[in-house]
Write a protein that holds these residues in place. Sequence first.
Motif, PDB file in Angstrom:
ATOM      1  N   HIS A 157       3.414  -4.917   6.891  1.00  0.00           N
ATOM      2  CA  HIS A 157       2.381  -5.543   6.073  1.00  0.00           C
ATOM      3  C   HIS A 157       2.813  -5.577   4.608  1.00  0.00           C
ATOM      4  O   HIS A 157       2.731  -6.608   3.935  1.00  0.00           O
ATOM      5  CB  HIS A 157       1.078  -4.756   6.231  1.00  0.00           C
ATOM      6  CG  HIS A 157      -0.008  -5.219   5.327  1.00  0.00           C
ATOM      7  ND1 HIS A 157      -0.263  -4.626   4.119  1.00  0.00           N
ATOM      8  CD2 HIS A 157      -0.891  -6.235   5.442  1.00  0.00           C
ATOM      9  CE1 HIS A 157      -1.260  -5.264   3.531  1.00  0.00           C
ATOM     10  NE2 HIS A 157      -1.662  -6.240   4.312  1.00  0.00           N
ATOM     11  N   ASP A 169      -4.329  11.804  12.437  1.00  0.00           N
ATOM     12  CA  ASP A 169      -4.665  12.763  13.490  1.00  0.00           C
ATOM     13  C   ASP A 169      -5.599  12.101  14.491  1.00  0.00           C
ATOM     14  O   ASP A 169      -6.735  11.782  14.169  1.00  0.00           O
ATOM     15  CB  ASP A 169      -5.328  13.993  12.853  1.00  0.00           C
ATOM     16  CG  ASP A 169      -5.438  15.139  13.846  1.00  0.00           C
ATOM     17  OD1 ASP A 169      -5.545  14.862  15.060  1.00  0.00           O
ATOM     18  OD2 ASP A 169      -5.435  16.299  13.409  1.00  0.00           O
ATOM     19  N   PHE A 170      -5.075  11.851  15.684  1.00  0.00           N
ATOM     20  CA  PHE A 170      -5.883  11.225  16.726  1.00  0.00           C
ATOM     21  C   PHE A 170      -6.379  12.267  17.722  1.00  0.00           C
ATOM     22  O   PHE A 170      -6.522  11.998  18.905  1.00  0.00           O
ATOM     23  CB  PHE A 170      -5.086  10.112  17.421  1.00  0.00           C
ATOM     24  CG  PHE A 170      -5.302   8.744  16.817  1.00  0.00           C
ATOM     25  CD1 PHE A 170      -5.678   8.608  15.503  1.00  0.00           C
ATOM     26  CD2 PHE A 170      -5.135   7.592  17.583  1.00  0.00           C
ATOM     27  CE1 PHE A 170      -5.887   7.357  14.935  1.00  0.00           C
ATOM     28  CE2 PHE A 170      -5.340   6.330  17.034  1.00  0.00           C
ATOM     29  CZ  PHE A 170      -5.725   6.213  15.704  1.00  0.00           C
ATOM     30  N   ARG A 182       1.128   8.198   6.004  1.00  0.00           N
ATOM     31  CA  ARG A 182      -0.099   8.975   5.815  1.00  0.00           C
ATOM     32  C   ARG A 182      -0.214   9.938   6.997  1.00  0.00           C
ATOM     33  O   ARG A 182       0.330   9.678   8.063  1.00  0.00           O
ATOM     34  CB  ARG A 182      -1.319   8.059   5.840  1.00  0.00           C
ATOM     35  CG  ARG A 182      -1.258   6.922   4.837  1.00  0.00           C
ATOM     36  CD  ARG A 182      -2.545   6.119   4.872  1.00  0.00           C
ATOM     37  NE  ARG A 182      -2.703   5.365   6.119  1.00  0.00           N
ATOM     38  CZ  ARG A 182      -3.869   4.930   6.583  1.00  0.00           C
ATOM     39  NH1 ARG A 182      -4.970   5.189   5.919  1.00  0.00           N
ATOM     40  NH2 ARG A 182      -3.932   4.236   7.699  1.00  0.00           N
ATOM     41  N   ALA A 224       2.698   9.654  17.781  1.00  0.00           N
ATOM     42  CA  ALA A 224       2.787   8.195  17.975  1.00  0.00           C
ATOM     43  C   ALA A 224       1.844   7.403  17.062  1.00  0.00           C
ATOM     44  O   ALA A 224       2.279   6.405  16.465  1.00  0.00           O
ATOM     45  CB  ALA A 224       2.556   7.841  19.443  1.00  0.00           C
ATOM     46  N   PRO A 225       0.565   7.823  16.895  1.00  0.00           N
ATOM     47  CA  PRO A 225      -0.309   7.034  16.012  1.00  0.00           C
ATOM     48  C   PRO A 225       0.194   6.991  14.567  1.00  0.00           C
ATOM     49  O   PRO A 225       0.080   5.958  13.904  1.00  0.00           O
ATOM     50  CB  PRO A 225      -1.658   7.764  16.094  1.00  0.00           C
ATOM     51  CG  PRO A 225      -1.615   8.496  17.390  1.00  0.00           C
ATOM     52  CD  PRO A 225      -0.183   8.905  17.571  1.00  0.00           C
ATOM     53  N   ALA A 236       3.091   4.571  14.435  1.00  0.00           N
ATOM     54  CA  ALA A 236       2.580   3.200  14.568  1.00  0.00           C
ATOM     55  C   ALA A 236       1.932   2.756  13.262  1.00  0.00           C
ATOM     56  O   ALA A 236       2.129   1.622  12.804  1.00  0.00           O
ATOM     57  CB  ALA A 236       1.587   3.129  15.723  1.00  0.00           C
ATOM     58  N   ASP A 237       1.171   3.644  12.630  1.00  0.00           N
ATOM     59  CA  ASP A 237       0.496   3.320  11.369  1.00  0.00           C
ATOM     60  C   ASP A 237       1.499   2.996  10.266  1.00  0.00           C
ATOM     61  O   ASP A 237       1.338   2.038   9.513  1.00  0.00           O
ATOM     62  CB  ASP A 237      -0.385   4.505  10.944  1.00  0.00           C
ATOM     63  CG  ASP A 237      -1.176   4.213   9.678  1.00  0.00           C
ATOM     64  OD1 ASP A 237      -2.167   3.478   9.764  1.00  0.00           O
ATOM     65  OD2 ASP A 237      -0.779   4.710   8.600  1.00  0.00           O
ATOM     66  N   ASN A 270       0.795  -1.235   0.000  1.00  0.00           N
ATOM     67  CA  ASN A 270       0.000   0.000   0.000  1.00  0.00           C
ATOM     68  C   ASN A 270       0.826   1.282   0.000  1.00  0.00           C
ATOM     69  O   ASN A 270       0.442   2.276  -0.592  1.00  0.00           O
ATOM     70  CB  ASN A 270      -0.922   0.011   1.215  1.00  0.00           C
ATOM     71  CG  ASN A 270      -1.948  -1.089   1.166  1.00  0.00           C
ATOM     72  OD1 ASN A 270      -2.620  -1.272   0.158  1.00  0.00           O
ATOM     73  ND2 ASN A 270      -2.054  -1.861   2.240  1.00  0.00           N
ATOM     74  N   GLN A 271       1.946   1.300   0.711  1.00  0.00           N
ATOM     75  CA  GLN A 271       2.649   2.570   0.902  1.00  0.00           C
ATOM     76  C   GLN A 271       4.160   2.471   0.714  1.00  0.00           C
ATOM     77  O   GLN A 271       4.876   3.413   1.005  1.00  0.00           O
ATOM     78  CB  GLN A 271       2.404   3.083   2.336  1.00  0.00           C
ATOM     79  CG  GLN A 271       0.996   3.517   2.607  1.00  0.00           C
ATOM     80  CD  GLN A 271       0.753   3.858   4.069  1.00  0.00           C
ATOM     81  OE1 GLN A 271      -0.243   3.452   4.628  1.00  0.00           O
ATOM     82  NE2 GLN A 271       1.647   4.589   4.697  1.00  0.00           N
ATOM     83  N   LEU A 305       3.173  -0.377  11.008  1.00  0.00           N
ATOM     84  CA  LEU A 305       2.218  -1.450  10.716  1.00  0.00           C
ATOM     85  C   LEU A 305       2.150  -1.710   9.212  1.00  0.00           C
ATOM     86  O   LEU A 305       2.195  -2.848   8.751  1.00  0.00           O
ATOM     87  CB  LEU A 305       0.850  -1.001  11.232  1.00  0.00           C
ATOM     88  CG  LEU A 305      -0.091  -2.016  11.833  1.00  0.00           C
ATOM     89  CD1 LEU A 305       0.568  -2.779  12.960  1.00  0.00           C
ATOM     90  CD2 LEU A 305      -1.348  -1.325  12.360  1.00  0.00           C
ATOM     91  N   ASN A 306       2.055  -0.616   8.437  1.00  0.00           N
ATOM     92  CA  ASN A 306       1.951  -0.745   6.990  1.00  0.00           C
ATOM     93  C   ASN A 306       3.243  -1.243   6.354  1.00  0.00           C
ATOM     94  O   ASN A 306       3.221  -1.999   5.394  1.00  0.00           O
ATOM     95  CB  ASN A 306       1.527   0.589   6.368  1.00  0.00           C
ATOM     96  CG  ASN A 306       0.026   0.746   6.372  1.00  0.00           C
ATOM     97  OD1 ASN A 306      -0.670   0.113   5.599  1.00  0.00           O
ATOM     98  ND2 ASN A 306      -0.475   1.547   7.308  1.00  0.00           N
ATOM     99  N   SER A 321      -2.654  -3.434  18.414  1.00  0.00           N
ATOM    100  CA  SER A 321      -2.997  -3.746  17.029  1.00  0.00           C
ATOM    101  C   SER A 321      -2.364  -5.056  16.584  1.00  0.00           C
ATOM    102  O   SER A 321      -2.306  -5.359  15.396  1.00  0.00           O
ATOM    103  CB  SER A 321      -2.538  -2.606  16.105  1.00  0.00           C
ATOM    104  OG  SER A 321      -3.042  -1.384  16.562  1.00  0.00           O
ATOM    105  N   LEU A 373       0.131   1.193  21.210  1.00  0.00           N
ATOM    106  CA  LEU A 373      -0.765   1.189  20.047  1.00  0.00           C
ATOM    107  C   LEU A 373      -0.490  -0.024  19.160  1.00  0.00           C
ATOM    108  O   LEU A 373      -1.409  -0.694  18.695  1.00  0.00           O
ATOM    109  CB  LEU A 373      -0.563   2.464  19.211  1.00  0.00           C
ATOM    110  CG  LEU A 373      -1.192   3.758  19.714  1.00  0.00           C
ATOM    111  CD1 LEU A 373      -0.717   4.928  18.871  1.00  0.00           C
ATOM    112  CD2 LEU A 373      -2.712   3.666  19.672  1.00  0.00           C
ATOM    113  N   LEU A 374       0.810  -0.303  18.937  1.00  0.00           N
ATOM    114  CA  LEU A 374       1.178  -1.427  18.077  1.00  0.00           C
ATOM    115  C   LEU A 374       0.824  -2.748  18.743  1.00  0.00           C
ATOM    116  O   LEU A 374       0.364  -3.686  18.088  1.00  0.00           O
ATOM    117  CB  LEU A 374       2.669  -1.355  17.737  1.00  0.00           C
ATOM    118  CG  LEU A 374       3.011  -0.281  16.697  1.00  0.00           C
ATOM    119  CD1 LEU A 374       4.485   0.083  16.739  1.00  0.00           C
ATOM    120  CD2 LEU A 374       2.622  -0.752  15.298  1.00  0.00           C
TER     121      LEU A 374
END
Lengths: 335, 155
Positions: free
Chosen positions: A220, A194-195, A191, A208-209, A212-213, A8-9, A216-217, A252, A248-249
């Motif tokens: 993946h 915004d949390f 990406r 941090a989010p 983490a994102d 994806n990224q 994760l990506n 998830s 967070l990770l």
Amino acid sequence: MSLKRVGNQTVVFAKPPVILSSYSIVGPKEGQGPLGKTFDKVWKDALNGEKSWEVAESKMLQEAMNGAINQASVPKEQIDFMLAGDLLNQIISSNFAARQMALPFIGLYGACSTMALGIAVGSMLIDGGFAQKVLVGVSSHHDTAERQYRLPTEQGAQRAMSAQWTVTGAGSVLLGSDGAGPRVTSATIGRVIDFAVKDVNNMGAAMAPAVADTILNHFHDRQLRPVDYNLIASGDLGAVGLALACELLKQSGMNMGTNFTDCGVMIYDESQDTHSGASGCGCSSVVLAGDILQRIKAGKLKRVMLVGSGALHSPTSALQGESIPGIGHAVVIEG
Amino acid sequence: MADQTQKKPLLSVTAEKYQTLIKQYTPKPTIIKNVVRAFIVGGIICSIGQIFINLFSSFGLARVEASTAATATMIFLGALLTGLGVYDEIGKFGGAGSIVPVTGFANSIVAPAMEFKREGYVMGVGAKLFTVAGPVLVYGITTSIVVGFVYFLLH
């Protein structure tokens, strides 16, 4: 030709660009920190004889970029692009450094993630066949950041326990299509996440989010796991942000293990009273250009992921009550 | 080859739940330590002010004049210590204890004056002088006018 975009990224480089050289300069506080010996140069004072903090920061960036060129013994004319960024309005440190460097210049803004962003974009330029040598550099300065984002430097105020200390430092790397050295093998462009964190004294929590994102990506997209890396370092989450990113990770479904740390945690020690740790473009750039690349070259680290973390707000947006958007860009460097 | 049909991994924590995580992981402000330090630092500053009041009184100034002279002296000291780069260190330790007294007010005027001098005396010092103290002045003066008006009506 096969597409180098994976998942994806992520991009995976067909012919991974080489980090030909690196150079780091820091201010006195960073020089006294635990990584003090890993930097190429430590300034005795943060103004370094200039007439303003801003001029000092720009000169520092310029010096770091020239340092990287000199270390690689590459004639300046062979450099195709200069990529640089910093935290100041209209990225003036970079623009003014570029004025002196006289190289084709691409200005970048990724807040504190700019080093990782620069390496990712520079590597794409090289592997895409648009350049053979790309110079990447970023800077931040404690006092220029304080006066732009917070209070006058002589104001007697207390900082929050979650606040971070902007690094005075500039780091630069020279990327090349051929040669010897660590290689940039892949990159994951983040990406904006915004949390809804509005506290400008808790930037680690805001970023941090996004970090983490991106992590994760990345795993993946590449079908890898955290254990496949010797070191995963976020840019400047600080102690609070690092703990939050881990949590967070974990929630998830990704256990980061013991190789996950943060440049903002590494650069100062407890006694330097920076509270949650370091921040700023300079933070991840000097830790990478100093400690991390040295350990890769010494063979102590084989595969490293740097996840530059940026808080994409401005003092105006914060005052108007907007939350802080975060971003994380990952680059993988292999020895 | 980029596979557009690939499922995107998402963080399993919502922004709402994240706020509780932040509370859990963010260190609490050290309130008791700060209060004790503010009490000591504020007390010392005010004691120094009292020493000046007594000193000026002993020179023969009337009570009101002595305290005006002492206030001016404390403002000078606050400004001087800011210029010497000491007051921000006191502020870091003392918090409200060094912000609330008149020396803190001097600090909040002199610090921007020093900081923005590089942008010139008009658009730098002139325009930015009250960036910190401005709100205190605006609402402090407004409140005192309102209170004064009420006082006038009641008497």
